[in-house]
Design a protein around this motif. Structure first.
Motif, PDB file in Angstrom:
ATOM      1  N   MET A 252       2.450 -13.235 -28.425  1.00 40.46           N
ATOM      2  CA  MET A 252       1.437 -13.208 -27.175  1.00 40.46           C
ATOM      3  C   MET A 252       0.675 -14.057 -27.724  1.00 40.46           C
ATOM      4  O   MET A 252      -0.104 -14.706 -26.968  1.00 40.46           O
ATOM      5  CB  MET A 252       1.097 -11.692 -27.489  1.00 40.46           C
ATOM      6  N   LEU A 253       0.268 -14.700 -29.167  1.00 41.91           N
ATOM      7  CA  LEU A 253      -0.947 -15.506 -29.409  1.00 41.91           C
ATOM      8  C   LEU A 253      -0.640 -17.018 -27.910  1.00 41.91           C
ATOM      9  O   LEU A 253      -1.559 -17.505 -27.636  1.00 41.91           O
ATOM     10  CB  LEU A 253      -0.595 -15.568 -30.637  1.00 41.91           C
ATOM     11  N   PRO A 258      -3.301 -20.888 -23.390  1.00 38.59           N
ATOM     12  CA  PRO A 258      -3.758 -21.908 -22.473  1.00 38.59           C
ATOM     13  C   PRO A 258      -5.435 -21.765 -21.684  1.00 38.59           C
ATOM     14  O   PRO A 258      -5.573 -20.516 -21.933  1.00 38.59           O
ATOM     15  CB  PRO A 258      -2.870 -21.341 -20.511  1.00 38.59           C
ATOM     16  N   ALA A 259      -5.998 -22.152 -21.694  1.00 37.60           N
ATOM     17  CA  ALA A 259      -7.372 -21.709 -21.121  1.00 37.60           C
ATOM     18  C   ALA A 259      -7.412 -21.180 -19.788  1.00 37.60           C
ATOM     19  O   ALA A 259      -8.397 -20.084 -19.262  1.00 37.60           O
ATOM     20  CB  ALA A 259      -8.825 -22.955 -20.834  1.00 37.60           C
ATOM     21  N   GLN A 260      -6.917 -20.914 -19.053  1.00 38.51           N
ATOM     22  CA  GLN A 260      -6.303 -21.167 -17.371  1.00 38.51           C
ATOM     23  C   GLN A 260      -5.353 -20.276 -17.244  1.00 38.51           C
ATOM     24  O   GLN A 260      -3.935 -21.456 -18.007  1.00 38.51           O
ATOM     25  CB  GLN A 260      -7.487 -21.925 -16.983  1.00 38.51           C
ATOM     26  N   PRO A 261      -4.674 -19.374 -16.538  1.00 40.15           N
ATOM     27  CA  PRO A 261      -3.436 -18.573 -16.872  1.00 40.15           C
ATOM     28  C   PRO A 261      -3.151 -19.603 -15.259  1.00 40.15           C
ATOM     29  O   PRO A 261      -3.809 -20.738 -15.068  1.00 40.15           O
ATOM     30  CB  PRO A 261      -3.647 -17.466 -15.868  1.00 40.15           C
ATOM     31  N   ARG A 262      -1.172 -20.460 -15.567  1.00 43.52           N
ATOM     32  CA  ARG A 262      -0.536 -21.466 -15.339  1.00 43.52           C
ATOM     33  C   ARG A 262       0.146 -20.442 -13.879  1.00 43.52           C
ATOM     34  O   ARG A 262       0.688 -21.149 -12.679  1.00 43.52           O
ATOM     35  CB  ARG A 262       0.901 -21.550 -15.894  1.00 43.52           C
ATOM     36  N   LEU A 269       0.220 -11.126 -17.238  1.00 39.84           N
ATOM     37  CA  LEU A 269       0.125 -10.356 -19.212  1.00 39.84           C
ATOM     38  C   LEU A 269      -0.797 -10.537 -19.880  1.00 39.84           C
ATOM     39  O   LEU A 269      -0.832  -9.663 -20.535  1.00 39.84           O
ATOM     40  CB  LEU A 269       1.307 -12.101 -19.142  1.00 39.84           C
ATOM     41  N   ARG A 270      -1.430 -11.879 -19.119  1.00 39.71           N
ATOM     42  CA  ARG A 270      -3.068 -12.168 -20.338  1.00 39.71           C
ATOM     43  C   ARG A 270      -4.183 -10.625 -19.896  1.00 39.71           C
ATOM     44  O   ARG A 270      -4.798 -10.351 -21.471  1.00 39.71           O
ATOM     45  CB  ARG A 270      -4.167 -12.792 -19.745  1.00 39.71           C
ATOM     46  N   GLU A 271      -3.797  -9.920 -18.846  1.00 36.65           N
ATOM     47  CA  GLU A 271      -5.059  -8.615 -18.461  1.00 36.65           C
ATOM     48  C   GLU A 271      -3.454  -7.557 -19.835  1.00 36.65           C
ATOM     49  O   GLU A 271      -4.882  -6.705 -20.172  1.00 36.65           O
ATOM     50  CB  GLU A 271      -4.218  -8.444 -17.220  1.00 36.65           C
ATOM     51  N   LEU A 272      -2.598  -7.554 -20.162  1.00 36.48           N
ATOM     52  CA  LEU A 272      -2.096  -6.471 -20.674  1.00 36.48           C
ATOM     53  C   LEU A 272      -2.177  -6.880 -22.262  1.00 36.48           C
ATOM     54  O   LEU A 272      -1.768  -5.983 -23.010  1.00 36.48           O
ATOM     55  CB  LEU A 272      -0.733  -6.639 -19.945  1.00 36.48           C
ATOM     56  N   LEU A 273      -2.263  -7.969 -22.719  1.00 38.17           N
ATOM     57  CA  LEU A 273      -1.873  -8.281 -23.738  1.00 38.17           C
ATOM     58  C   LEU A 273      -3.072  -8.135 -25.050  1.00 38.17           C
ATOM     59  O   LEU A 273      -4.364  -7.675 -24.654  1.00 38.17           O
ATOM     60  CB  LEU A 273      -1.908  -9.903 -25.008  1.00 38.17           C
ATOM     61  N   LEU A 289       6.705 -10.983 -20.461  1.00 39.58           N
ATOM     62  CA  LEU A 289       6.696 -12.139 -21.842  1.00 39.58           C
ATOM     63  C   LEU A 289       8.502 -12.417 -22.003  1.00 39.58           C
ATOM     64  O   LEU A 289       7.699 -13.894 -22.771  1.00 39.58           O
ATOM     65  CB  LEU A 289       6.184 -11.430 -22.448  1.00 39.58           C
ATOM     66  N   ARG A 290       8.889 -12.202 -21.557  1.00 43.14           N
ATOM     67  CA  ARG A 290      10.049 -12.393 -22.249  1.00 43.14           C
ATOM     68  C   ARG A 290      10.469 -13.703 -21.146  1.00 43.14           C
ATOM     69  O   ARG A 290      11.653 -14.754 -21.779  1.00 43.14           O
ATOM     70  CB  ARG A 290      11.661 -11.227 -21.606  1.00 43.14           C
ATOM     71  N   ALA A 291      10.569 -13.629 -20.271  1.00 42.84           N
ATOM     72  CA  ALA A 291      10.516 -14.498 -19.488  1.00 42.84           C
ATOM     73  C   ALA A 291       9.881 -15.968 -19.516  1.00 42.84           C
ATOM     74  O   ALA A 291       9.391 -16.437 -18.971  1.00 42.84           O
ATOM     75  CB  ALA A 291      10.326 -14.188 -17.870  1.00 42.84           C
ATOM     76  N   HIS A 292       8.350 -16.056 -20.413  1.00 45.03           N
ATOM     77  CA  HIS A 292       7.311 -16.626 -21.100  1.00 45.03           C
ATOM     78  C   HIS A 292       7.695 -18.065 -21.783  1.00 45.03           C
ATOM     79  O   HIS A 292       8.918 -17.074 -22.474  1.00 45.03           O
ATOM     80  CB  HIS A 292       5.923 -16.007 -20.998  1.00 45.03           C
ATOM     81  N   PRO A 293       6.964 -19.534 -21.741  1.00 43.24           N
ATOM     82  CA  PRO A 293       7.776 -20.597 -22.242  1.00 43.24           C
ATOM     83  C   PRO A 293       6.556 -19.965 -24.039  1.00 43.24           C
ATOM     84  O   PRO A 293       7.622 -20.382 -24.633  1.00 43.24           O
ATOM     85  CB  PRO A 293       6.614 -21.307 -21.666  1.00 43.24           C
TER      86      PRO A 293
END
Length: 337
Positions: A252-253, A258-262, A269-273, A289-293
């Motif tokens: 999650m961290l 990233p400063a800006q969502p891609r 995801l950033r809203e939920l974490l 999150l499972r699909a995130h790099p």
């Protein structure tokens, strides 16, 4: 945060069969002592204190004590008691962890707090730790001092996790400090106990302690990855516990870095974490999150910590014992996928 190794770890092809047999035989004695130790005159206390032991667990920390002793004299009479102490200490913390996390499952069974309520679960954890301390008192002043230092770090790690990072503190550094105190400290102490009571010598004791400190960090990072990507049928835990509670772990961290969502998915995801979620939002966050790099970044970091452990292990005498610890490093990495 917690973790486990596979019950068949000692049966891995890379583990010497003779070594595995000796460790397993000693573990059988540890198991007997564990069950005797938590027995009480009150039936409820006996049932509650036996609950997590009866539910299983892999006795990882006890195994480390016994394995590390093979760098010296693995027949030393203190070893079974030392292994029981670290395992009981770990189990005591699980009772408290589950109350704080409001966990519903532990080792595939209803948690003690779900079954008997928070008060009984907390008191049971206290009782188990008291029983560990009673055994510890017979192991000498240095062992008591080591255990007190380790337990202080366990509590400090829990407080740090609960309070969160202070303003101006790097959240990643804060997280790694929590991992070091809350998980790696007891894993390192387990190896230190084994080497110390096995009289492996100061140099070997320091090396295996450092190795298992790094291994303990890798172990927890892997566990936090599995909380996102793991199979509940194998872990015995409901996925997304940390997400549900708003606890930020390594994947999650990294996702928040990233400063800006891609993408729109990144933004969501950033809203939920980092905040408590209901079941529906937890499932949504898990999928994103499972699909995130960030997941692969977290796996790479886990490999780095396992490599740190290996770099310490190479300073120890070669042979089946070192190979067993190296196999454990390999497994911790493999379990993350």
């Amino acid at each position: 945060m917690s973790g486990a190794v596979p019950s068949d770890f000692l049966a891995l092809p890379s583990i010497d069969a003779g070594l595995a047999k000796e460790v397993q035989e000693a573990l059988d004695h540890v198991e007997e002592l564990l069950r005797e130790t938590v027995s009480a005159s009150d039936p409820l206390l006996t049932e509650a204190a036996s609950h997590l032991l009866s539910a299983g667990g892999k006795r990882f920390r006890a195994t480390l004590v016994l394995l590390a002793s093979h760098f010296g004299d693995s027949t030393a009479p203190e070893l079974v008691r030392a292994a029981a102490v670290v395992e009981l200490t770990h189990v005591a913390t699980l009772y408290h962890d589950d109350v704080m996390d409001e966990a519903e499952l532990r080792r595939g069974e209803p948690s003690a707090n779900q079954r008997w309520g928070n008060s009984v679960a907390i008191l049971t954890g206290d009782y188990v730790f008291a029983r560990a301390s009673e055994i510890l008192a017979d192991l000498g002043t240095e062992a008591v001092r080591m255990q007190a230092r380790t337990f202080g770090r366990l509590v400090q790690g829990q407080i740090l996790e609960t309070a969160g990072p202070q303003e101006g503190t790097d959240p990643l550094e804060h997280y790694l400090r929590v991992v070091s105190d809350k998980t790696a400290s007891l894993i390192a102490s387990s190896a230190e106990f084994g080497a110390m009571f096995g009289r492996a010598g100061d140099e070997a004791t320091r090396a295996i302690t450092r190795a298992c400190d790094a291994l303990g960090t890798a172990f927890q990072l892997a566990d936090d990855i599995l909380d996102v990507a793991g199979d509940p049928g194998e872990s015995g835990k409901v996925p997304g516990t940390d997400l549900r509670e708003g606890v930020l772990t390594l994947p999650m961290l990294y996702a928040l870095r990233p400063a800006q969502p891609r993408s729109a998915a990144d933004a969501r995801l950033r809203e939920l974490l980092g905040r408590p979620l209901d079941d529906a939002r937890t499932e949504e966050a898990l999928g994103l999150l499972r699909a995130h790099p960030a997941m692969e970044e977290a796996r790479a970091t886990t490999r780095e910590w396992a490599d740190r452990a290996r770099s310490e292990l190479v300073t120890l005498p070669g042979g089946p014992t070192r190979e067993a610890f190296e196999a454990l490093c390999d497994y911790v990495v493999r379990r993350t996928g």
